[in-house]
Design a protein around this motif. Structure first.
Motif: not given
Length: 242
Positions: A117-137
């Motif tokens: 039950k966490s919240r990720i600081d930043l969620h990146l999506s929509g890259h042409e070939y990379h999967p989504d990125a879950w970024v903890e700061v």
């Protein structure tokens, strides 16, 4: 990114009740400033240190001043406001200043995820070939002999975040631990095994599981006083040797 201008210089008298600091201004008057940092601030509150405060004219606020920066040693400045790192990281990523995370189309903050039950600081999506990125700061301000250490106190919350990132990496997503180095004296970052050995063990396990570990330093100024620019620029190495 810029801190609210102008910054007011003063001298730290004491920090207390975690969220309060007494500061003496150049005219000799004393003010109470909000201290936006719940951590130990180890190494970031030396006696009579030069500090810089932002101000607010919001009548609903109890305190006009917010403690933003501190000179931890001659010529070394740190940003202690833990409300800043997420915005610093997001701006750097969206401006293309973090090559490892470039070309994502969408960035969202505080997205719920994981089994704990966490919240990720930043969620990146929509890259042409990379999967989504879950970024903890994470904010790094503890400096010892040019090395930055994280955490500056035992952090069960930080350990939970590492477990969540490992789960994402094992599921085929990108999982990223992003250290915002908010101290001009830091040349490398490493886990603070002498403070939280469990975190160090877990961080190395996370790296082995595919979690990416990045560190970028803020462009804080030196002994002549900060100009309020805390943008991220230079990458610094992360050292995981035990």
């Amino acid at each position: 990114m810029k801190l609210p201008a102008p910054l007011i210089e003063g001298r730290l008298m004491r920090r207390y009740k975690r969220f309060l600091a007494d500061v003496r201004l150049p005219d000799g008057s004393e003010v109470i400033a909000h201290c936006p940092n719940t951590g130990s601030m180890l190494g970031c509150q030396p006696e009579d240190a030069r500090v810089w405060l932002s101000t607010s004219d919001n009548p609903k606020r109890k305190l006009k001043y917010t403690w933003e920066l501190v000179e931890t040693a001659p010529g070394e400045v740190a940003c202690i406001n833990t409300a800043r790192p997420n915005a610093q990281a997001r701006e750097a990523i969206e401006n293309g200043n973090v090559p490892e995370l470039a070309a994502y189309q969408t960035c969202r903050a505080e997205v719920r995820y994981g089994t704990e039950k966490s919240r990720i600081d930043l969620h990146l999506s929509g890259h042409e070939y990379h999967p989504d990125a879950w970024v903890e700061v994470k904010n790094v301000t503890l400096c010892e002999d040019g090395q930055g250490f994280f955490p500056d106190a035992v952090t069960t919350r930080g350990q939970r975040h590492l477990r969540e990132l490992m789960t994402q990496a094992r599921a085929g997503e990108r999982a990223v631990l992003f250290f915002v180095v908010n101290h001009t004296g830091i040349d490398s970052v490493r886990p603070a095994d002498h403070i939280d050995s469990a975190y160090g063990v877990l961080l190395r396990e996370a790296k082995a599981a595919g979690v990416e570990v990045l560190a970028y330093r803020a462009g804080l100024s030196g002994p002549q006083g900060p100009d309020g620019d805390i943008s991220l620029g230079e990458a610094v190495p992360v050292v995981l040797d035990a």
